[in-house]
Enzyme design. Structure first.
Site, PDB file in Angstrom:
ATOM      1  N   ARG A  23      34.004  57.879  62.527  1.00  0.00           N
ATOM      2  CA  ARG A  23      33.144  56.726  62.884  1.00  0.00           C
ATOM      3  C   ARG A  23      32.340  56.187  61.699  1.00  0.00           C
ATOM      4  NH1 ARG A  23      31.626  60.076  67.217  1.00  0.00           N
ATOM      5  NH2 ARG A  23      32.909  59.768  69.063  1.00  0.00           N
ATOM      6  N   LYS A  39      34.632  43.078  53.190  1.00  0.00           N
ATOM      7  CA  LYS A  39      35.846  42.953  54.017  1.00  0.00           C
ATOM      8  C   LYS A  39      36.823  44.044  53.610  1.00  0.00           C
ATOM      9  CE  LYS A  39      36.041  38.003  55.039  1.00  0.00           C
ATOM     10  NZ  LYS A  39      36.816  36.765  54.823  1.00  0.00           N
ATOM     11  N   GLU A  87      40.063  33.391  40.313  1.00  0.00           N
ATOM     12  CA  GLU A  87      38.937  33.632  41.221  1.00  0.00           C
ATOM     13  C   GLU A  87      37.599  33.427  40.501  1.00  0.00           C
ATOM     14  OE1 GLU A  87      39.314  33.920  44.406  1.00  0.00           O
ATOM     15  OE2 GLU A  87      41.375  34.596  44.656  1.00  0.00           O
ATOM     16  N   LYS A 133      29.441  35.264  44.903  1.00  0.00           N
ATOM     17  CA  LYS A 133      29.966  35.799  46.165  1.00  0.00           C
ATOM     18  C   LYS A 133      28.879  36.533  46.945  1.00  0.00           C
ATOM     19  CE  LYS A 133      33.669  38.171  48.498  1.00  0.00           C
ATOM     20  NZ  LYS A 133      35.014  38.721  48.480  1.00  0.00           N
ATOM     21  N   GLU A 163      31.479  35.344  58.087  1.00  0.00           N
ATOM     22  CA  GLU A 163      32.239  34.108  57.885  1.00  0.00           C
ATOM     23  C   GLU A 163      32.194  33.168  59.087  1.00  0.00           C
ATOM     24  OE1 GLU A 163      35.786  34.622  55.512  1.00  0.00           O
ATOM     25  OE2 GLU A 163      36.568  32.721  56.215  1.00  0.00           O
ATOM     26  N   ARG A 186      30.302  31.339  54.287  1.00  0.00           N
ATOM     27  CA  ARG A 186      31.273  32.198  53.588  1.00  0.00           C
ATOM     28  C   ARG A 186      32.625  31.504  53.426  1.00  0.00           C
ATOM     29  NH1 ARG A 186      31.950  38.773  53.934  1.00  0.00           N
ATOM     30  NH2 ARG A 186      33.596  38.873  52.390  1.00  0.00           N
ATOM     31  N   ASN A 237      36.736  30.216  50.295  1.00  0.00           N
ATOM     32  CA  ASN A 237      38.176  29.962  50.477  1.00  0.00           C
ATOM     33  C   ASN A 237      38.653  28.753  49.693  1.00  0.00           C
ATOM     34  OD1 ASN A 237      38.323  32.115  52.224  1.00  0.00           O
ATOM     35  ND2 ASN A 237      37.916  30.868  54.034  1.00  0.00           N
ATOM     36  N   HIS A 273      42.265  28.273  48.764  1.00  0.00           N
ATOM     37  CA  HIS A 273      43.040  29.346  49.394  1.00  0.00           C
ATOM     38  C   HIS A 273      43.924  28.879  50.549  1.00  0.00           C
ATOM     39  CE1 HIS A 273      40.656  31.869  46.858  1.00  0.00           C
ATOM     40  NE2 HIS A 273      41.200  32.977  47.327  1.00  0.00           N
ATOM     41  N   HIS A 323      47.509  30.018  49.969  1.00  0.00           N
ATOM     42  CA  HIS A 323      48.250  31.001  50.785  1.00  0.00           C
ATOM     43  C   HIS A 323      49.633  30.483  51.132  1.00  0.00           C
ATOM     44  CE1 HIS A 323      44.388  33.155  52.233  1.00  0.00           C
ATOM     45  NE2 HIS A 323      44.948  33.799  51.231  1.00  0.00           N
ATOM     46  N   HIS A 356      48.929  35.710  43.839  1.00  0.00           N
ATOM     47  CA  HIS A 356      47.792  35.136  44.571  1.00  0.00           C
ATOM     48  C   HIS A 356      46.939  34.204  43.685  1.00  0.00           C
ATOM     49  CE1 HIS A 356      44.633  34.943  47.580  1.00  0.00           C
ATOM     50  NE2 HIS A 356      43.765  35.278  46.645  1.00  0.00           N
TER      51      HIS A 356
HETATM   52  P1  NAD Z   1      46.097  45.702  43.056  1.00  0.00           P
HETATM   53  O1  NAD Z   1      45.047  46.529  43.656  1.00  0.00           O
HETATM   54  O2  NAD Z   1      47.480  45.823  43.579  1.00  0.00           O
HETATM   55  O3  NAD Z   1      46.151  45.930  41.492  1.00  0.00           O
HETATM   56  C1  NAD Z   1      47.155  45.285  40.740  1.00  0.00           C
HETATM   57  C2  NAD Z   1      47.983  46.272  39.938  1.00  0.00           C
HETATM   58  O4  NAD Z   1      47.222  46.649  38.795  1.00  0.00           O
HETATM   59  C3  NAD Z   1      48.328  47.557  40.673  1.00  0.00           C
HETATM   60  O5  NAD Z   1      49.628  47.936  40.303  1.00  0.00           O
HETATM   61  C4  NAD Z   1      47.312  48.557  40.123  1.00  0.00           C
HETATM   62  O6  NAD Z   1      47.803  49.883  40.135  1.00  0.00           O
HETATM   63  C5  NAD Z   1      47.145  48.084  38.726  1.00  0.00           C
HETATM   64  N1  NAD Z   1      45.854  48.337  38.114  1.00  0.00           N
HETATM   65  C6  NAD Z   1      44.637  48.331  38.709  1.00  0.00           C
HETATM   66  N2  NAD Z   1      43.682  48.493  37.786  1.00  0.00           N
HETATM   67  C7  NAD Z   1      44.305  48.630  36.600  1.00  0.00           C
HETATM   68  C8  NAD Z   1      43.847  48.808  35.273  1.00  0.00           C
HETATM   69  N3  NAD Z   1      42.549  48.845  34.968  1.00  0.00           N
HETATM   70  N4  NAD Z   1      44.779  48.910  34.301  1.00  0.00           N
HETATM   71  C9  NAD Z   1      46.104  48.835  34.585  1.00  0.00           C
HETATM   72  N5  NAD Z   1      46.595  48.634  35.803  1.00  0.00           N
HETATM   73  C10 NAD Z   1      45.695  48.536  36.809  1.00  0.00           C
HETATM   74  O7  NAD Z   1      45.746  44.136  43.159  1.00  0.00           O
HETATM   75  P2  NAD Z   1      44.422  43.295  43.046  1.00  0.00           P
HETATM   76  O8  NAD Z   1      44.874  41.991  42.500  1.00  0.00           O
HETATM   77  O9  NAD Z   1      43.306  44.015  42.374  1.00  0.00           O
HETATM   78  O10 NAD Z   1      43.997  43.122  44.576  1.00  0.00           O
HETATM   79  C11 NAD Z   1      44.830  42.461  45.498  1.00  0.00           C
HETATM   80  C12 NAD Z   1      44.429  42.887  46.889  1.00  0.00           C
HETATM   81  O11 NAD Z   1      43.057  42.555  47.077  1.00  0.00           O
HETATM   82  C13 NAD Z   1      45.205  42.168  47.983  1.00  0.00           C
HETATM   83  O12 NAD Z   1      45.658  43.109  48.920  1.00  0.00           O
HETATM   84  C14 NAD Z   1      44.178  41.238  48.613  1.00  0.00           C
HETATM   85  O13 NAD Z   1      44.420  41.007  49.976  1.00  0.00           O
HETATM   86  C15 NAD Z   1      42.912  42.004  48.375  1.00  0.00           C
HETATM   87  N6  NAD Z   1      41.718  41.174  48.376  1.00  0.00           N
HETATM   88  C16 NAD Z   1      40.691  41.573  49.181  1.00  0.00           C
HETATM   89  C17 NAD Z   1      39.522  40.818  49.226  1.00  0.00           C
HETATM   90  C18 NAD Z   1      38.386  41.264  50.073  1.00  0.00           C
HETATM   91  O14 NAD Z   1      37.407  40.506  50.246  1.00  0.00           O
HETATM   92  N7  NAD Z   1      38.417  42.470  50.595  1.00  0.00           N
HETATM   93  C19 NAD Z   1      39.403  39.656  48.437  1.00  0.00           C
HETATM   94  C20 NAD Z   1      40.467  39.304  47.623  1.00  0.00           C
HETATM   95  C21 NAD Z   1      41.614  40.064  47.603  1.00  0.00           C
END
Ligand code: NAD
Length: 331
Positions: free
Chosen positions: A99, A121, A163, A205, A215, A219, A223, A226, A230, A241
């Site tokens: 929980r 999120k 971003e 943010k 949101e 918030r 987007n 986006h 998307h 992305h």
């Molecule tokens: P990711 O977590 O897949 O990282 C990208 C790649 O880089 C992975 O292969 C990872 O292993 C590698 N990596 C990470 N840090 C590294 C480093 N310092 N050096 C070398 N390699 C490294 O992708 P991301 O772009 O960080 O995140 C994408 C995800 O985030 C999506 O699933 C998306 O939906 C989510 N997201 C969430 C929110 C939210 O508000 N929660 C907002 C935006 C995106």
């Protein structure tokens, strides 16, 4: 909402200062474990695979099982070390295991530092539907160590810059000027530049989320680019992305000009910056297809769409419009 504490600097040193006395279990991915073994292996840890497919309930169930086998209890602190995938999963597991247990992040991608790690999120995908299940629970802290971005592939770094630019257009005109100056300097990825950009973008943010965590209004500003982005991401498999968001921002900036909300010179500034950062701003798929996918993506129960439009660099508005009205902005 309990505000997340944001820390910048050497992750190893910061962790010693900010982690609680309690038992700590790290959740990370294979890449981070390989690249930063000293940071990870000083704690008990669980390493997951990489890629968007990993962000699913199977992985969550696997982590629950590992935590139970370790005897992790309500006092265990979960520390996610990784990009957006690791932090989304860690946040989800932490906010549901027994929980809810306390958690924090070391965010290791630029996209993670400026976006995914902050705001609370924590989503996981179901089949091809992104973030279908999730919670909104804030981490206790986020550590952003920009030196860790040095090992990130350049394309991932650039995706994160989309971003940063988005945050600047949404709420920080001075940050936009700063990015322009860094690009003119020839290398916007110097750690000192990144550090400044990450902290400013995070603040945009965080201040929006503080006013509208769930949101229901403000918030939505986050987007920007986006809705269209998307759709582009879904239609073009070789566009990531951030690249899709860059295209979405360029298209929506021009739509805002057509509505008389945004000046043509500011729209040109947006395009010029995105191009200088190395983004392609012209989608490879016809606009009709993008609009069709946007309509489907919204799973629209009525014919209205909430769209984020820039009115100045550093200020955006959300406008609810009929989908037909929205479509006309692109013909
Ligand atoms: P990711 O977590 O897949 O990282 C990208 C790649 O880089 C992975 O292969 C990872 O292993 C590698 N990596 C990470 N840090 C590294 C480093 N310092 N050096 C070398 N390699 C490294 O992708 P991301 O772009 O960080 O995140 C994408 C995800 O985030 C999506 O699933 C998306 O939906 C989510 N997201 C969430 C929110 C939210 O508000 N929660 C907002 C935006 C995106």
């Amino acid at each position: 909402m309990i505000p997340t504490k944001l820390y910048f600097g050497d992750a190893m040193a910061m962790l010693r200062e900010v982690l609680p006395e309690s038992r700590v279990v790290v959740i990370t991915d294979e890449n981070i474990l390989r690249l930063y073994p000293n940071l990870v292996t000083q704690y008990e840890h669980i390493a997951i695979g990489c890629g968007e497919d990993i962000k699913c309930m199977d992985t969550v169930m696997h982590i629950y099982g590992e935590l139970m086998a370790m005897g992790a209890d309500r006092s265990t602190f979960l520390l996610g070390i990784g990009g957006g995938i690791v932090t989304d999963i860690t946040g989800f597991v932490a906010s549901t295991y027994m929980r809810g247990v306390a958690f924090g992040f070391v965010s290791t991608t630029l996209l993670g530092q400026v976006d995914a790690s902050v705001g609370g999120k924590n989503g996981v995908n179901v089949a091809s539907f992104k973030n279908m299940i999730g919670t909104i629970t804030q981490p206790q802290f986020v550590i952003s160590d920009v030196t860790m971005l040095g090992t990130l592939p350049e394309r991932e770094l650039r995706a994160g810059m989309a971003e940063v630019v988005k945050s600047a257009i949404v709420g920080d005109g001075e940050l936009f000027d700063y990015i322009e100056r860094c690009v003119s300097d020839g290398n916007c990825y110097l750690p000192e530049y990144l550090q400044y950009m990450v902290s400013r973008a995070m603040n945009v943010k965080m201040s929006i989320v503080a006013e509208d965590e769930r949101e229901s209004g403000k918030r939505r500003l986050l987007n920007l680019g986006h809705t269209i982005g998307h759709a582009i991401e879904k239609l073009t498999h070789d566009v990531n992305h951030g690249e899709a968001v860059a295209m979405g921002m360029s298209l929506i900036a021009r739509a805002a000009v057509r509505l008389g909300l945004f000046s043509p010179s500011d729209a040109e500034r947006v395009d010029a910056l995105l191009l200088r950062l190395g983004f392609d701003i012209a989608p490879k798929v016809p606009m009709e297809e993008i609009l069709r996918a946007t309509r489907q993506d919204k799973k629209k129960s009525d014919e209205y769409i909430n769209i984020v439009l820039p009115v100045a660099i550093g200020e955006c508005v959300v406008r609810k419009m009929k989908f037909e009205e929205f479509e006309k902005l692109f013909v």
